[in-house]
Write an enzyme that holds these catalytic residues in place. Structure first.
Site, PDB file in Angstrom:
ATOM      1  N   GLN A 163       0.834  -1.203   0.000  1.00 58.74           N
ATOM      2  CA  GLN A 163       0.000   0.000   0.000  1.00 58.74           C
ATOM      3  C   GLN A 163       0.870   1.255   0.000  1.00 58.74           C
ATOM      4  O   GLN A 163       0.532   2.254  -0.637  1.00 58.74           O
ATOM      5  CB  GLN A 163      -0.930  -0.008   1.209  1.00 58.74           C
ATOM      6  CG  GLN A 163      -1.992   1.078   1.185  1.00 58.74           C
ATOM      7  CD  GLN A 163      -3.020   0.872   0.094  1.00 58.74           C
ATOM      8  OE1 GLN A 163      -3.296  -0.258  -0.313  1.00 58.74           O
ATOM      9  NE2 GLN A 163      -3.603   1.948  -0.394  1.00 58.74           N
ATOM     10  N   ALA A 177      -5.455   5.045  -0.685  1.00 59.15           N
ATOM     11  CA  ALA A 177      -5.387   5.368   0.744  1.00 59.15           C
ATOM     12  C   ALA A 177      -3.937   5.322   1.215  1.00 59.15           C
ATOM     13  O   ALA A 177      -3.088   4.634   0.631  1.00 59.15           O
ATOM     14  CB  ALA A 177      -6.222   4.378   1.544  1.00 59.15           C
ATOM     15  N   HIS A 184      -7.970  -2.666   2.227  1.00 59.06           N
ATOM     16  CA  HIS A 184      -7.377  -3.813   1.540  1.00 59.06           C
ATOM     17  C   HIS A 184      -6.428  -4.598   2.441  1.00 59.06           C
ATOM     18  O   HIS A 184      -6.171  -5.775   2.197  1.00 59.06           O
ATOM     19  CB  HIS A 184      -6.652  -3.357   0.276  1.00 59.06           C
ATOM     20  CG  HIS A 184      -7.570  -3.070  -0.869  1.00 59.06           C
ATOM     21  ND1 HIS A 184      -8.116  -4.060  -1.655  1.00 59.06           N
ATOM     22  CD2 HIS A 184      -8.051  -1.887  -1.358  1.00 59.06           C
ATOM     23  CE1 HIS A 184      -8.888  -3.513  -2.581  1.00 59.06           C
ATOM     24  NE2 HIS A 184      -8.865  -2.196  -2.420  1.00 59.06           N
ATOM     25  N   ASP A 191     -11.510  -5.312  -5.055  1.00 57.85           N
ATOM     26  CA  ASP A 191     -11.853  -4.431  -6.170  1.00 57.85           C
ATOM     27  C   ASP A 191     -12.201  -5.315  -7.364  1.00 57.85           C
ATOM     28  O   ASP A 191     -11.418  -6.198  -7.739  1.00 57.85           O
ATOM     29  CB  ASP A 191     -10.667  -3.533  -6.540  1.00 57.85           C
ATOM     30  CG  ASP A 191     -10.433  -2.439  -5.521  1.00 57.85           C
ATOM     31  OD1 ASP A 191     -11.344  -2.168  -4.720  1.00 57.85           O
ATOM     32  OD2 ASP A 191      -9.325  -1.853  -5.528  1.00 57.85           O
ATOM     33  N   GLU A 229     -15.872   4.713  -5.485  1.00 61.26           N
ATOM     34  CA  GLU A 229     -15.339   3.476  -6.061  1.00 61.26           C
ATOM     35  C   GLU A 229     -16.445   2.420  -6.048  1.00 61.26           C
ATOM     36  O   GLU A 229     -16.547   1.634  -5.111  1.00 61.26           O
ATOM     37  CB  GLU A 229     -14.114   2.992  -5.290  1.00 61.26           C
ATOM     38  CG  GLU A 229     -12.908   3.914  -5.398  1.00 61.26           C
ATOM     39  CD  GLU A 229     -11.639   3.290  -4.839  1.00 61.26           C
ATOM     40  OE1 GLU A 229     -11.728   2.206  -4.220  1.00 61.26           O
ATOM     41  OE2 GLU A 229     -10.565   3.884  -5.011  1.00 61.26           O
ATOM     42  N   HIS A 232     -15.420  -1.240  -5.277  1.00 60.55           N
ATOM     43  CA  HIS A 232     -14.735  -1.564  -4.023  1.00 60.55           C
ATOM     44  C   HIS A 232     -15.755  -2.110  -3.029  1.00 60.55           C
ATOM     45  O   HIS A 232     -16.627  -1.385  -2.550  1.00 60.55           O
ATOM     46  CB  HIS A 232     -14.067  -0.290  -3.489  1.00 60.55           C
ATOM     47  CG  HIS A 232     -13.359  -0.460  -2.173  1.00 60.55           C
ATOM     48  ND1 HIS A 232     -11.981  -0.387  -2.042  1.00 60.55           N
ATOM     49  CD2 HIS A 232     -13.829  -0.678  -0.914  1.00 60.55           C
ATOM     50  CE1 HIS A 232     -11.649  -0.540  -0.776  1.00 60.55           C
ATOM     51  NE2 HIS A 232     -12.765  -0.721  -0.070  1.00 60.55           N
TER      52      HIS A 232
END
Length: 353
Positions: A163, A177, A184, A191, A229, A232
């Protein structure tokens, strides 16, 4: 019969009668003999005491998640959500731009399962999900195919370090993020590749049937701190997902109503400076720099490029009934807004004068 014989016969009859009376009085009949009382003849039944009538119970309030977000009667204020202990299998990790996982570099570890983009277990698969989310994800993909939509998995579990690389390398502002703040990292967030607008609409309607909720639906940037999103999804269980859908809430809004439902870290244990960003001069009302919306989200800077969702950044008073960003009390506030439709040029025929 002689007198002595008649006397003996009478004695025998009396003895048999006495024996019968002893047997009747010794327990062969369980109901005690009725004793006459003044004003009540012996032939009348003994009055029996009547049981005290019990009030008929009215409808009982639902328990668990149903009780937590039950819709009150029209005109009555919404009741507060009960403590998290009454929600099954909750406290849920609560992450947003200001909240980290309770261990910033958390990983599901051995609970992770490797899969391919079709959601099938695959030892060589490059994608990973937490085991509890796998079967619901597979069922969701099957249901989508049966409805005519072929959905593929684009991304699933991402570690803290993955990430961090994504956040520091991606060009679009607000698309990723910060590390430690991403759903996640839980392994229960996916996703999906949605091929059509019909697939987007289908997912929004049917994801809760399989225990998934959309974390970042359109129009919620000021509440979530992230761009919309529609692909998501996060697994939270069927009961909660359906309940959120029926109340028109997203998970972030449920956490706002009852903070004890979630658990978060303070971000002080995050290894990378990229996990933290102070607001500086930006206030909770926010500001626009071109199409980029920046605002102070509970003490942390949040930025979203409105153009990524086909919108513009502008200022307007918050809509009625909206859940405001923590501390956002000074309308008008900057927000992502629908882009104005282009003016239609109409060529009228010349009119003789």
């Amino acid at each position: 019969m002689s007198a002595s014989q008649r006397l003996q016969s009478a004695r025998s009859a009396a003895g048999l009668m006495g024996t019968a009376l002893v047997l009747l009085g010794g327990g062969c009949v369980t109901t005690p003999p009725v004793r006459p009382t003044q004003g009540v003849s012996q032939s009348q039944p003994t009055p029996q005491s009547q049981p005290t009538p019990q009030p008929t119970p009215g409808p009982q309030p639902p328990s668990g998640v149903q009780g937590a977000l039950a819709t009150p009667p029209t005109g009555e204020p919404k009741p507060p959500l009960p403590p998290a202990q009454s929600w099954p299998d909750l406290r849920l990790p609560w992450v947003n731009p200001a909240r980290c996982l309770s261990r910033c570099d958390y990983s599901p570890g051995e609970a992770l399962v490797r899969i391919n983009p079709s959601g099938e277990e695959d030892a060589r698969g490059k994608l990973q999900v937490a085991r509890p989310a796998l079967a619901p994800l597979q069922a969701l993909l099957v249901a989508a195919r049966q409805a005519g939509h072929t959905l593929r998995i684009e991304s699933a579990y991402r570690s803290y370090s993955e990430q961090e690389r994504l956040f520091t390398s991606i060009k679009e502002i607000g698309r990723a993020a910060r590390p430690g703040h991403s759903e996640h990292q839980l392994g229960t967030t996916i996703d999906l590749r949605l091929p059509t607008s019909a697939a987007i609409a289908w997912l929004a309607e049917h994801a809760p049937e399989h225990g998934f909720t959309l974390s970042y639906p359109p129009g919620k940037q000021r509440i979530t701190g992230y761009r919309p999103e529609p692909w998501h999804i996060r697994h939270v269980g069927v009961e909660l997902a359906r309940l959120l859908q029926s109340r028109g809430l997203i998970l972030e809004e449920a956490f706002r109503v009852q903070p004890s439902l979630g658990e978060s870290g303070g971000c002080a244990d995050c290894p990378s400076p990229a996990s933290r960003k102070e607001c500086g001069a930006v206030t909770s009302a926010g500001m626009c720099q071109g199409s980029v919306l920046s605002f102070c989200f509970d003490g942390t800077l949040a930025s979203v490029d409105c153009a990524l969702s086909g919108e513009i950044c502008g200022t307007a008073a918050p809509s009625a009934g909206s859940v405001a960003t923590p501390g956002a009390t000074d309308p008008p506030a900057a927000s992502c807004q629908p882009a104005p439709k282009p003016a239609i040029s109409v060529n009228l025929p010349a009119v003789a004068r």
